[in-house]
Design a protein around this motif. Structure first.
Motif, short mmCIF file in Angstrom:
data_model
loop_
_atom_site.label_atom_id
_atom_site.label_comp_id
_atom_site.label_asym_id
_atom_site.label_seq_id
_atom_site.Cartn_x
_atom_site.Cartn_y
_atom_site.Cartn_z
N TYR A 86 36.33 10.35 84.80
CA TYR A 86 37.00 11.50 85.41
C TYR A 86 37.58 11.16 86.77
O TYR A 86 38.66 11.61 87.14
CB TYR A 86 36.04 12.68 85.55
CG TYR A 86 35.77 13.41 84.25
CD1 TYR A 86 36.76 13.54 83.28
CD2 TYR A 86 34.53 13.99 84.00
CE1 TYR A 86 36.52 14.21 82.09
CE2 TYR A 86 34.28 14.68 82.82
CZ TYR A 86 35.27 14.79 81.86
OH TYR A 86 35.03 15.47 80.71
N ALA A 90 40.78 9.35 86.43
CA ALA A 90 41.89 10.20 85.98
C ALA A 90 42.25 11.29 86.98
O ALA A 90 43.29 11.94 86.85
CB ALA A 90 41.55 10.82 84.63
N GLY A 91 41.37 11.55 87.96
CA GLY A 91 41.72 12.48 89.03
C GLY A 91 41.28 13.91 88.81
O GLY A 91 41.94 14.85 89.25
N ARG A 92 40.17 14.11 88.13
CA ARG A 92 39.70 15.47 87.92
C ARG A 92 39.18 16.09 89.21
O ARG A 92 38.50 15.42 89.99
CB ARG A 92 38.59 15.48 86.86
CG ARG A 92 38.14 16.87 86.54
CD ARG A 92 37.31 16.94 85.29
NE ARG A 92 37.09 18.34 84.96
CZ ARG A 92 36.49 18.76 83.88
NH1 ARG A 92 36.07 17.89 82.99
NH2 ARG A 92 36.33 20.03 83.65
N GLU A 98 47.46 13.44 92.32
CA GLU A 98 47.36 14.43 91.24
C GLU A 98 47.19 13.74 89.88
O GLU A 98 47.78 12.67 89.67
CB GLU A 98 48.64 15.26 91.15
CG GLU A 98 49.04 15.97 92.44
CD GLU A 98 48.21 17.20 92.68
OE1 GLU A 98 47.94 17.92 91.71
OE2 GLU A 98 47.81 17.42 93.83
N PRO A 99 46.46 14.34 88.97
CA PRO A 99 46.27 13.72 87.65
C PRO A 99 47.58 13.43 86.93
O PRO A 99 47.72 12.40 86.27
CB PRO A 99 45.44 14.74 86.86
CG PRO A 99 45.10 15.84 87.77
CD PRO A 99 45.70 15.59 89.11
N GLU A 100 48.57 14.37 87.06
CA GLU A 100 49.83 14.17 86.35
C GLU A 100 50.62 12.99 86.91
O GLU A 100 51.36 12.33 86.20
CB GLU A 100 50.68 15.44 86.32
CG GLU A 100 50.99 16.08 87.67
CD GLU A 100 49.99 17.16 88.05
OE1 GLU A 100 48.77 16.99 87.79
OE2 GLU A 100 50.42 18.19 88.62
N ALA A 132 49.11 9.89 85.52
CA ALA A 132 49.59 9.68 84.14
C ALA A 132 50.98 9.06 84.17
O ALA A 132 51.28 8.14 83.40
CB ALA A 132 49.61 11.02 83.39
N PHE A 155 45.80 6.60 81.50
CA PHE A 155 45.51 7.50 80.38
C PHE A 155 44.00 7.59 80.19
O PHE A 155 43.32 6.58 80.22
CB PHE A 155 46.15 6.97 79.10
CG PHE A 155 45.93 7.84 77.89
CD1 PHE A 155 46.78 8.90 77.61
CD2 PHE A 155 44.85 7.61 77.03
CE1 PHE A 155 46.57 9.71 76.50
CE2 PHE A 155 44.63 8.42 75.92
CZ PHE A 155 45.50 9.47 75.65
N LEU A 156 43.53 8.83 79.99
CA LEU A 156 42.11 9.02 79.69
C LEU A 156 41.97 9.66 78.31
O LEU A 156 42.47 10.76 78.08
CB LEU A 156 41.45 9.93 80.75
CG LEU A 156 40.04 10.43 80.43
CD1 LEU A 156 39.04 9.28 80.34
CD2 LEU A 156 39.57 11.45 81.48
N ALA A 157 41.31 8.95 77.40
CA ALA A 157 40.98 9.56 76.11
C ALA A 157 39.66 10.28 76.30
O ALA A 157 38.66 9.68 76.71
CB ALA A 157 40.86 8.49 75.04
N ALA A 166 54.73 16.33 77.56
CA ALA A 166 54.01 15.31 78.32
C ALA A 166 54.90 14.08 78.51
O ALA A 166 55.08 13.59 79.63
CB ALA A 166 52.72 14.94 77.60
N ALA A 180 57.86 14.79 80.78
CA ALA A 180 57.45 14.96 82.18
C ALA A 180 57.25 13.59 82.82
O ALA A 180 57.68 13.35 83.96
CB ALA A 180 56.16 15.78 82.25
N ILE A 181 56.63 12.70 82.07
CA ILE A 181 56.40 11.34 82.58
C ILE A 181 57.73 10.60 82.78
O ILE A 181 57.95 9.95 83.79
CB ILE A 181 55.46 10.58 81.63
CG1 ILE A 181 54.03 11.13 81.76
CG2 ILE A 181 55.49 9.08 81.89
CD1 ILE A 181 53.03 10.56 80.78
N PHE A 208 42.99 20.39 83.21
CA PHE A 208 42.89 18.96 83.54
C PHE A 208 43.38 18.11 82.36
O PHE A 208 44.07 17.11 82.54
CB PHE A 208 41.45 18.62 83.91
CG PHE A 208 41.20 17.14 84.06
CD1 PHE A 208 41.91 16.39 85.00
CD2 PHE A 208 40.27 16.49 83.26
CE1 PHE A 208 41.68 15.03 85.14
CE2 PHE A 208 40.04 15.13 83.39
CZ PHE A 208 40.75 14.39 84.33
N ARG A 257 47.14 18.12 82.38
CA ARG A 257 47.66 17.37 83.54
C ARG A 257 47.42 15.87 83.37
O ARG A 257 48.25 15.06 83.79
CB ARG A 257 47.01 17.88 84.82
CG ARG A 257 47.42 19.30 85.17
CD ARG A 257 46.71 19.79 86.42
NE ARG A 257 47.24 19.13 87.61
CZ ARG A 257 46.66 19.23 88.80
NH1 ARG A 257 45.54 19.92 88.96
NH2 ARG A 257 47.19 18.62 89.85
#
Lengths: 249, 452
Positions: free
Chosen positions: A45, A48-50, A71-73, A76, A81-83, A102, A105-106, B394, B397
């Motif tokens: 987490y 990924a930036g939670r 920021e998480p986005e 990304a 990437f976090l599965a 998604a 946006a990327i 989350f 995002r």
């Protein structure tokens, strides 16, 4: 690719990671193994930036850039990437819409052209074929009513579409029977490449029968206790984590 | 109760003067009906918050505004483009009212089949359409507590539409009715009265759009009386997007005959104060009601959905799904009452109200009530209130979706369960678009959302 230096992380004021060091090179597959409560999920987490995972010391450097406060986005968009261990169900939002939003946006963030509907559909067809996933899964709402195996396969599909340079796979094997595990592992193996690093976080050794890591680390009590080759996983399988539990107690 | 004295409402003060101008003044039965409405409203005054069913919605703000009756000048305000919920079409019947007055030049004649008529109530009463005597004030009833607003409308009814579908006639096209408020120099009040009568085995779908244009306060007090005949199906959809300073108080009374279906959806999107009160009587065996809605409020808007469904016969079914999204300091009320009367065995009634609070200043009051006088029934109700799921946020995002868009997706996901209840595909898409437009505009979803 990823350098974690003396990382301290607190959740609700409680310190979970207590000076963790880790270095993952380009194209490498590292496995992080550890008992429950050792800080495995916290590590995924925080990468990924939670929100709610506060870095109180040390830093995470991804491709030369400190991730702290990002920021998480944005992470990304920069190729992270976090599965998820428990992929979230989002009823009413079709999988394709979600993936397209998604991806675009990327691409926008990177200054690339967005894919139009035709290009996107064509690309999705290739990806589902490559991973042996039925188109039906694309039409359904994100993870809604998916079986455990379907949810994990959907995570792999997302990874295939978003093409990260670093993928963190959090307990990807949890809740899967052996057949589902094989399918998911096969997907992960297909996505291995010299410019994609992976961090495999798991409690059990069995996943490593299907995905062979370059390095194995043992995480306990908020720190990497030992690192080694894949034979370390075999050793853990035999002896369990007791050694590390007692060592730190 | 002096604060609730009707004399505080200037338009009621001028009732006698207005009386001559009200349509159908020469009809004796109508005169009697109006008089009784006036007297009963006078006795009760505006509902006060001391009444159980008005506990959470206060009408005091109405008394502070001097509303005037609509003048001819108000009614001819220029409307360049009719704000339609549905895509423009020449093959769909459309009626347009501006401040309660029908505008013939905006009428679209969609070539309705024989046996269907949609007309302006004012014209009908002026012509003396006597058959309406059997329905006006007969479907609506005051057995369920305070109906002062119904009485006020009965006294003052000056506009609205009348839909009549003869037995066995199925209307394929959507019938659209647009009520535009605003564009006046002074605050105005108007009183639409709608009547929908479906004969045995008839079928129709109505889409109403109450919409505000320009700024300024107005007060719309509307009443619909609906009679769904044996085996008939009426789908009654409404978008309420009144102007920022508008008040819209609506009362709907429906009676549903044997094996008939009444389906409604109320999408509430605006107005300083809005209340939609719906009373449904499932009178015949096998009658079904599907009463759904969504309310999306921001700023200091206040929205009240108060419903009562009476199961009066065996094997009657009802389903109610309401979803709310509240931002800023907005407030909403949901009061849902389900009554299973003696002898209404095998009743199946389910009610659900879920609210998403987007801000700590927003508030919802939910009051579900079940009253059951039969022993072999299946009834349930549920109510939840929550915030955006942080894990889901989350998750989105972490896939690269910016926070604002991720929030929109989650709101949309939340409302989906209610919107899915709309049986008409065309209306469901149109209402989904309305929801999309309500969401913060910076992060619109692309059009493909719908097709996929």
């Amino acid at each position: 690719m990823l350098e974690i230096k003396n990382l301290h992380v607190s959740v609700d004021g409680k310190e979970i990671l207590k000076g963790l060091n880790l270095s993952v090179g380009a194209g490498e597959m590292h496995a992080i193994m550890g008992p429950n409560g050792s800080g495995k999920s916290t590590l995924s987490y925080v990468i990924a930036g939670r929100e709610g995972y506060d870095i109180t010391g040390g830093r995470i450097v991804f491709q030369g850039e400190d991730l702290t406060g990002m920021e998480p986005e944005v992470r990304a968009a920069k190729g992270l990437f976090l599965a998820f261990q428990y992929p979230v169900e989002i009823p009413g939002v079709p999988n394709t819409t979600f993936l397209k939003e998604a991806l675009n946006a990327i691409r926008r963030y990177r200054g690339e052209d967005e894919l139009d509907a035709m290009q996107f559909v064509k690309m999705m067809r290739e990806k589902t074929k490559e991973l042996g996933i039925s188109d039906d899964m694309l039409k359904r709402a994100v993870n809604a009513g998916f079986s455990g195996g379907e949810k994990k396969r959907n995570e792999i599909l997302q990874m295939a579409v978003l093409k990260p340079t670093l993928a963190v796979l959090d307990e990807t094997d949890s809740g899967l029977d052996i057949d589902a595990l094989k399918i998911v592992a096969e997907g992960v193996n297909k996505l291995r490449s010299p410019d994609r690093s992976m961090l495999l976080i798991t409690h059990y050794q069995r996943l490593l029968d299907y995905i062979v890591p370059d390095k194995v680390h043992v995480l306990a009590h908020g720190k990497i206790q030992r690192s080694g080759g894949k034979e370390l996983a075999m050793e853990l399988e035999e002896k369990g984590y007791a050694e590390f539990g007692e060592a730190a107690a | 109760m002096s604060s609730a004295s009707p004399t505080n409402l200037s338009f009621v003060d001028g009732f006698d003067a207005a009386g001559a101008a009200l349509p159908g003044a020469e009809l004796k039965w109508l005169k009697t009906l109006r008089q009784s409405g006036f007297e009963r409203f006078n006795d009760q005054g505006l509902p006060s918050s001391k009444l159980e069913s008005w506990k959470y919605t206060r009408l005091r703000s109405l008394e502070d505004t001097k509303f005037l009756p609509v003048t001819d000048e108000d009614a001819v305000a220029s409307v360049d483009l009719v704000p339609s919920v549905l895509p423009a079409s020449d093959s769909r019947t459309r009626l347009v009212f501006v401040n309660g007055r029908m505008r013939p030049e905006l009428w679209v004649d969609g070539d309705l089949p024989d046996g269907v008529s949609v007309e302006c109530l004012r014209d009908m009463l002026t012509r003396g359409a006597d058959w309406t005597e059997d329905y006006l004030g007969k479907i609506a009833h005051a057995d369920i507590g305070n109906q002062a607003l119904l009485e006020l409308n009965t006294a003052m009814m000056d506009s609205g539409f009348v839909l009549k579908v003869e037995p066995g006639v199925k209307v394929e096209q959507l019938i659209e009715v647009v009520f535009i408020g605003g564009l006046t120099k002074h605050p105005v009040a108007y009183f639409p009265r709608n009547l929908m009568v479906l004969g045995k085995g008839a079928e129709a779908t109505v889409v109403k759009h109450h919409v505000g244009m320009g700024v300024g306060a107005y007060f719309a007090n509307s009443v619909s009386e609906i009679d769904v005949g044996e085996g008939a199906i009426l789908r009654n959809y409404m978008v309420q997007a009144e102007a920022k300073d508008a008040t819209h108080l609506s009362t709907v009374h429906v009676r549903v005959a044997r094996d008939a279906t009444y389906e409604s959806f109320n999408l509430a999107l605006g107005g300083r104060l809005s209340r939609n009160e719906v009373n449904i009587r499932l009178e015949g065996t096998g009658a079904h009601a599907s009463l759904n809605g969504a309310f999306l409020m921001r700023g200091s808007e206040h929205c009240d959905n108060t419903t009562q469904i009476d199961h009066l016969s065996p094997h009657t079914t009802s389903r109610e799904v309401f979803k709310g999204v509240l931002d800023d300091q907005s407030r909403a009320v949901f009061q849902g009452r389900l009554v299973v009367h003696k002898g209404a065995q095998k009743t199946d009634g389910h009610q659900l109200c879920k609210t998403l609070l987007l801000s700590t200043g927003a508030e919802i009051d939910v009051k579900p009530e079940l009253e059951i006088y039969a022993d072999d029934v299946k009834c349930s109700h549920g109510a939840t209130t929550g915030q955006i799921d942080e894990t889901a946020l989350f998750y989105l995002r972490s896939r690269g979706i910016p926070e604002a868009l991720a929030r929109n997706l989650l709101v949309q996901s939340f409302l989906g369960e209610a919107l899915d209840e709309i049986k008409s595909e065309e209306v469901r898409q149109a209402f989904t678009d309305k929801v999309l437009h309500w969401l913060p505009a910076a992060c619109f979803l692309s059009e493909e959302w719908r097709g996929e």
